[in-house]
Design a protein around this motif. Structure first.
Motif, PDB file in Angstrom:
ATOM      1  N   LYS A 145       0.825  -1.207   0.000  1.00  0.00           N
ATOM      2  CA  LYS A 145       0.000   0.000   0.000  1.00  0.00           C
ATOM      3  C   LYS A 145       0.863   1.262   0.000  1.00  0.00           C
ATOM      4  N   PHE A 146       2.054   1.159   0.562  1.00  0.00           N
ATOM      5  CA  PHE A 146       2.923   2.327   0.702  1.00  0.00           C
ATOM      6  C   PHE A 146       4.058   2.365  -0.319  1.00  0.00           C
ATOM      7  N   TRP A 147       4.507   1.180  -0.748  1.00  0.00           N
ATOM      8  CA  TRP A 147       5.622   1.126  -1.687  1.00  0.00           C
ATOM      9  C   TRP A 147       5.114   1.112  -3.128  1.00  0.00           C
ATOM     10  N   PRO A 148       5.671   1.942  -4.011  1.00  0.00           N
ATOM     11  CA  PRO A 148       6.818   2.843  -3.828  1.00  0.00           C
ATOM     12  C   PRO A 148       6.416   4.294  -3.566  1.00  0.00           C
ATOM     13  N   TYR A 149       5.133   4.526  -3.240  1.00  0.00           N
ATOM     14  CA  TYR A 149       4.629   5.892  -3.167  1.00  0.00           C
ATOM     15  C   TYR A 149       5.257   6.690  -2.013  1.00  0.00           C
ATOM     16  N   PHE A 150       5.561   6.012  -0.917  1.00  0.00           N
ATOM     17  CA  PHE A 150       6.142   6.691   0.238  1.00  0.00           C
ATOM     18  C   PHE A 150       7.585   6.244   0.503  1.00  0.00           C
ATOM     19  N   LYS A 151       8.301   5.860  -0.552  1.00  0.00           N
ATOM     20  CA  LYS A 151       9.651   5.336  -0.366  1.00  0.00           C
ATOM     21  C   LYS A 151      10.620   6.375   0.193  1.00  0.00           C
ATOM     22  N   ASP A 152      10.306   7.664   0.036  1.00  0.00           N
ATOM     23  CA  ASP A 152      11.184   8.724   0.541  1.00  0.00           C
ATOM     24  C   ASP A 152      10.712   9.302   1.877  1.00  0.00           C
ATOM     25  N   CYS A 153       9.627   8.746   2.413  1.00  0.00           N
ATOM     26  CA  CYS A 153       9.128   9.212   3.707  1.00  0.00           C
ATOM     27  C   CYS A 153       9.904   8.488   4.817  1.00  0.00           C
ATOM     28  N   ILE A 154      10.416   9.256   5.767  1.00  0.00           N
ATOM     29  CA  ILE A 154      11.289   8.655   6.792  1.00  0.00           C
ATOM     30  C   ILE A 154      10.646   8.601   8.177  1.00  0.00           C
ATOM     31  N   GLY A 155       9.428   9.093   8.331  1.00  0.00           N
ATOM     32  CA  GLY A 155       8.771   9.016   9.636  1.00  0.00           C
ATOM     33  C   GLY A 155       7.704  10.068   9.791  1.00  0.00           C
ATOM     34  N   ALA A 156       7.270  10.253  11.017  1.00  0.00           N
ATOM     35  CA  ALA A 156       6.205  11.205  11.330  1.00  0.00           C
ATOM     36  C   ALA A 156       6.736  12.301  12.244  1.00  0.00           C
ATOM     37  N   ILE A 157       6.212  13.503  12.072  1.00  0.00           N
ATOM     38  CA  ILE A 157       6.618  14.641  12.895  1.00  0.00           C
ATOM     39  C   ILE A 157       5.364  15.314  13.442  1.00  0.00           C
ATOM     40  N   ASP A 158       5.410  15.695  14.702  1.00  0.00           N
ATOM     41  CA  ASP A 158       4.243  16.323  15.319  1.00  0.00           C
ATOM     42  C   ASP A 158       4.686  17.063  16.575  1.00  0.00           C
ATOM     43  N   GLY A 159       3.799  17.878  17.089  1.00  0.00           N
ATOM     44  CA  GLY A 159       4.062  18.606  18.320  1.00  0.00           C
ATOM     45  C   GLY A 159       2.976  18.336  19.344  1.00  0.00           C
ATOM     46  N   SER A 160       3.287  18.588  20.586  1.00  0.00           N
ATOM     47  CA  SER A 160       2.316  18.385  21.653  1.00  0.00           C
ATOM     48  C   SER A 160       2.599  19.351  22.794  1.00  0.00           C
ATOM     49  N   HIS A 161       1.571  19.625  23.596  1.00  0.00           N
ATOM     50  CA  HIS A 161       1.710  20.527  24.735  1.00  0.00           C
ATOM     51  C   HIS A 161       1.762  19.723  26.030  1.00  0.00           C
ATOM     52  N   PHE A 162       2.716  20.081  26.890  1.00  0.00           N
ATOM     53  CA  PHE A 162       2.852  19.439  28.188  1.00  0.00           C
ATOM     54  C   PHE A 162       2.784  20.505  29.280  1.00  0.00           C
ATOM     55  N   ARG A 163       2.023  20.204  30.303  1.00  0.00           N
ATOM     56  CA  ARG A 163       1.845  21.155  31.394  1.00  0.00           C
ATOM     57  C   ARG A 163       3.154  21.355  32.153  1.00  0.00           C
ATOM     58  N   VAL A 164       3.475  22.615  32.472  1.00  0.00           N
ATOM     59  CA  VAL A 164       4.710  22.935  33.188  1.00  0.00           C
ATOM     60  C   VAL A 164       4.422  23.959  34.283  1.00  0.00           C
ATOM     61  N   LYS A 165       5.382  24.090  35.201  1.00  0.00           N
ATOM     62  CA  LYS A 165       5.341  25.134  36.217  1.00  0.00           C
ATOM     63  C   LYS A 165       6.473  26.101  35.949  1.00  0.00           C
ATOM     64  N   VAL A 166       6.142  27.377  35.809  1.00  0.00           N
ATOM     65  CA  VAL A 166       7.148  28.404  35.539  1.00  0.00           C
ATOM     66  C   VAL A 166       6.925  29.572  36.487  1.00  0.00           C
ATOM     67  N   SER A 167       7.919  30.445  36.574  1.00  0.00           N
ATOM     68  CA  SER A 167       7.805  31.601  37.464  1.00  0.00           C
ATOM     69  C   SER A 167       6.754  32.576  36.944  1.00  0.00           C
ATOM     70  N   ASN A 168       6.217  33.382  37.839  1.00  0.00           N
ATOM     71  CA  ASN A 168       5.106  34.286  37.496  1.00  0.00           C
ATOM     72  C   ASN A 168       5.482  35.323  36.449  1.00  0.00           C
ATOM     73  N   ASP A 169       6.762  35.691  36.371  1.00  0.00           N
ATOM     74  CA  ASP A 169       7.138  36.748  35.432  1.00  0.00           C
ATOM     75  C   ASP A 169       7.137  36.281  33.977  1.00  0.00           C
ATOM     76  N   VAL A 170       7.105  34.952  33.730  1.00  0.00           N
ATOM     77  CA  VAL A 170       7.079  34.455  32.347  1.00  0.00           C
ATOM     78  C   VAL A 170       5.865  33.580  32.067  1.00  0.00           C
ATOM     79  N   VAL A 171       4.974  33.464  33.022  1.00  0.00           N
ATOM     80  CA  VAL A 171       3.866  32.519  32.885  1.00  0.00           C
ATOM     81  C   VAL A 171       2.986  32.832  31.679  1.00  0.00           C
ATOM     82  N   GLN A 172       2.818  34.115  31.321  1.00  0.00           N
ATOM     83  CA  GLN A 172       1.957  34.459  30.199  1.00  0.00           C
ATOM     84  C   GLN A 172       2.484  33.921  28.875  1.00  0.00           C
TER      85      GLN A 172
END
Length: 231
Positions: A145-172
């Motif tokens: 199903k993928f070969w040879p159409y995705f033969k140059d694809c090397i993986g997946a890339i994505d972003g995600s948000h993770f909760r953190v604790k930071v000082s009040n002066d940079v929290v915004q």
């Protein structure tokens, strides 16, 4: 009179040392019993407590100890230090809780946590291997199903948000779509679901396009895309 005074001091000193040694020995015994319970329980219970199976835990301890990244201390071996670290991050526990269970001071718990954290971070070059583009991923090549159409694809890339604790002066800067501050983290993975690149640290308010642009142009820890390949 002086002889009696000296005898009293010796007695007090002896009782104090004996009491400290007794408490220390009792604490060491409880630590040993707790570690035996953690390491001898079945795989499911180990996963529930440390968020990884017994074999994975043993391999991680062997890597950190065998490469010299962590060392045994007088009252805490590498196995216990790693168990404390995994227990904290797996259940979002506080130092006072770990102090009660592992019979160490809050300072010792904190020191061990940061030692293990630095040791694991230092493994990034060992486990995060970027794709070199020399051959097509087997997951693509073996799938009609993928070969040879995705033969140059090397993986997946994505972003995600993770909760953190930071000082009040940079929290915004770290508060974006969520009502709480977050870190916007970019990751890539191969088709066998292994992470190959991680870029943490960006504020939650940062745009998604700005982060990959930075990953591709950084002077260090740059995201590598081989010529002719794509994510």
């Amino acid at each position: 009179m002086y002889a009696a005074y000296a005898a009293i001091l010796v007695l007090v000193y002896h009782r104090s040392n004996y009491l400290e040694r007794s408490i220390s020995n009792e604490g060491d015994y409880e630590q040993h019993a707790l570690m035996e319970k953690l390491t001898l329980m079945d795989n499911e219970d180990c996963y529930n407590q440390l968020r990884m199976g017994k074999d994975a835990f043993a391999r991680l301890v062997n890597i950190l100890w065998g490469t010299g990244r962590l060392r045994n201390s007088a009252h805490s071996n590498v196995e216990e230090q790693v168990a404390k670290f995994l227990h904290i991050i797996g259940h979002n526990l506080r130092n006072r809780t770990m102090k009660f269970y592992f019979k160490h001071s809050s300072e010792t718990v904190s020191r061990h946590f940061h030692q293990v954290l630095r040791a694991i971070i230092s493994l990034d070059d060992v486990f995060l291997k970027q794709f070199d583009g020399l051959k097509c991923p087997q997951e693509i090549k073996d799938n009609t199903k993928f070969w040879p159409y995705f033969k140059d694809c090397i993986g997946a890339i994505d972003g995600s948000h993770f909760r953190v604790k930071v000082s009040n002066d940079v929290v915004q800067r770290y508060r974006g779509r969520k009502y709480y501050p977050t870190q916007n983290i970019l990751t890539t993975c191969s088709f066998d679901l292994k992470f190959t690149y991680v870029l943490p640290g960006w504020e939650g308010s940062a745009s998604d396009s700005r982060i990959p642009d930075n990953a591709l142009t950084r002077n260090f820890d740059k995201l590598i895309v081989p010529q002719g390949d794509y994510w």
